[in-house]
Design an enzyme around this catalytic site. Structure first.
Site, PDB file in Angstrom:
ATOM      1  CE1 TYR A   1      -3.181  -3.001   0.547  1.00  0.00           C
ATOM      2  CE2 TYR A   1      -2.357  -3.131   2.797  1.00  0.00           C
ATOM      3  CZ  TYR A   1      -3.103  -3.657   1.757  1.00  0.00           C
ATOM      4  OH  TYR A   1      -3.761  -4.822   1.929  1.00  0.00           O
TER       5      TYR A   1
ATOM      6  CE  LYS B   1      15.341  -5.391  24.972  1.00  0.00           C
ATOM      7  NZ  LYS B   1      15.602  -4.831  26.318  1.00  0.00           N
TER       8      LYS B   1
ATOM      9  CG  ASP C   1      18.318  -3.061  27.174  1.00  0.00           C
ATOM     10  OD1 ASP C   1      18.806  -4.204  27.243  1.00  0.00           O
ATOM     11  OD2 ASP C   1      17.184  -2.795  27.605  1.00  0.00           O
TER      12      ASP C   1
ATOM     13  CG  ASP D   1      26.858  -3.249  11.664  1.00  0.00           C
ATOM     14  OD1 ASP D   1      28.051  -2.901  11.707  1.00  0.00           O
ATOM     15  OD2 ASP D   1      26.068  -2.861  10.785  1.00  0.00           O
TER      16      ASP D   1
ATOM     17  CG  ASP E   1      29.962   1.296  14.131  1.00  0.00           C
ATOM     18  OD1 ASP E   1      30.454   0.237  13.699  1.00  0.00           O
ATOM     19  OD2 ASP E   1      29.647   2.244  13.384  1.00  0.00           O
TER      20      ASP E   1
HETATM   21  N1  GGG Z   1      34.240  -1.376   4.884  1.00  0.00           N
HETATM   22  C1  GGG Z   1      33.138  -1.488   4.051  1.00  0.00           C
HETATM   23  C2  GGG Z   1      32.082  -0.500   4.429  1.00  0.00           C
HETATM   24  O1  GGG Z   1      32.000   0.523   3.794  1.00  0.00           O
HETATM   25  N2  GGG Z   1      31.345  -0.791   5.513  1.00  0.00           N
HETATM   26  C3  GGG Z   1      30.390   0.086   6.097  1.00  0.00           C
HETATM   27  C4  GGG Z   1      29.093  -0.547   6.480  1.00  0.00           C
HETATM   28  O2  GGG Z   1      28.072   0.112   6.490  1.00  0.00           O
HETATM   29  N3  GGG Z   1      29.051  -1.816   6.815  1.00  0.00           N
HETATM   30  C5  GGG Z   1      27.857  -2.486   7.172  1.00  0.00           C
HETATM   31  C6  GGG Z   1      28.118  -3.832   7.735  1.00  0.00           C
HETATM   32  O3  GGG Z   1      29.235  -4.142   8.153  1.00  0.00           O
HETATM   33  O4  GGG Z   1      27.174  -4.635   7.759  1.00  0.00           O
END
Ligand code: GGG
Length: 336
Positions: A127, A169, A202, A226, A230
């Protein structure tokens, strides 16, 4: 990428090791010219290599999901790179955003499931452009995939400090996460010497900020891994130094080595990108290719430069250019 190749070629000469590079210009520039991130036979071309060395990909002119689903994710899946290893360490010369009494001796590896979980094509939209528009995305967790990643994490913890944390989680995600927890619990019975605990994602995020030294190996689903990598890279001072290895444990297909970070469009062409995430990924590639001595040497040189802290790119608070960091690592390699 050119700086990392410069280092590997130079290191190779010292170790009687010749790299036969095939350079594929696949990325967003290629997409803007050809309408695809890589050619139709791209995955076949990669199969012939011993390893894939991938750079940072992305450009504001191309939506990120196109970049990712047109290159990185198909490679990880077709080459069955179901394990993603992401080491995180603190260094004396790299300033953490944490108070200094919290930010010493951090040394952990995030073991991320790399082929299933929340990164799934299953789902769709209905939709479109109406008030009833909806989007559904199905997470996929298989017994085979979860058992495999959990076992890799237990094995790695056995070779390190013996502490495993599982990111879950299961209080909120009612099907997949209790399934994940059960497999962690079942697997733990074969590893009586490993101290294992499950933490909700969390609470785990807060703990990584407050007590980062507690962590040794963290096993996580695709999305959680992921995000955590970071976060943990930020805790030690920046994502520019974070490496990763996408591993096919069967060694049937080439594994792939790439910095955790994506591209940094704001600094393109300025010569100040941090080369260390890429170079450290090169060390992980050498180790995977069973070139242990060269891998050890390269890691020692990278760590010496980061512990020293006098030659750092601006993302880490320094004023050095990309090539100065590379030169510093090359100097370290010459003295070792
Ligand atoms: N080094 C490759 C790159 O540009 N990775 C950035 C990214 O967004 N990676 C997502 C992931 O690791 O799943």
């Amino acid at each position: 990428m050119p700086e990392a190749i410069r280092i590997l070629d130079s290191l190779g000469q010292q170790h009687n090791l010749a790299f036969d590079w095939t350079i594929y210009p696949w990325g967003t520039e290629y997409f803007l010219k050809h309408g695809e991130m890589m050619p139709d036979n791209g995955l076949d071309l990669l199969q012939d290599s011993d390893a894939v060395f991938l750079g940072a990909v992305g450009d504001p002119k191309v939506p990120d999901y196109v970049t990712l689903w047109g290159l990185l994710i198909p490679i990880r899946r077709a080459l069955q790179q179901c394990i993603n290893l992401r080491p995180i360490r603190s260094f004396l010369g790299v300033q953490s955003p944490l108070r200094s009494e919290l930010a010493f001796d951090i040394d952990m590896v995030i073991v991320r499931e790399n082929n299933e979980g929340e990164y799934s094509q299953m789902g769709g939209r209905l939709y479109a452009n109406t008030p009833d528009e909806l989007a559904v995305q199905t997470a996929v967790f298989t017994r085979r995939g979860v058992s495999r990643i959990v076992k890799v994490a237990f094995d790695l913890a056995s070779q390190r400090r013996g502490i495993l944390t599982s990111a879950t989680k299961s209080n909120g995600i009612i099907h997949t996460m209790p399934f994940w927890d059960e497999i962690v619990e079942e697997t733990s019975r074969s590893y009586p010497d490993i101290a294992v605990r499950s933490m909700h994602i969390d609470a785990l995020c807060a703990r990584i900020v407050l007590r980062p030294q507690e962590f040794d190996v963290i096993v996580a689903s695709n999305l959680f891994g992921d995000v955590l990598s970071d976060l943990a890279a930020g805790v030690v001072g920046g994502i520019g130094i974070a490496p990763s290895a996408n591993i096919d444990p069967s060694r049937t297909h080439p594994s792939m080595f790439e910095p955790v970070h994506g591209s940094a469009p704001d600094i393109v062409g300025k010569g100040v990108a941090n080369p260390i995430g890429q170079i450290w990924s090169g060390a992980m590639m050498l180790r995977h290719l069973r070139e242990e001595a060269a891998a050890d040497e390269l890691e020692r040189a990278i760590f010496a430069v980061l512990d020293d802290g006098s030659t750092l790119t601006p993302d880490l608070g320094g004023a050095s250019e990309t090539c100065s960091v590379t030169n510093e690592i090359l100097d370290e390699l010459r003295v070792t």
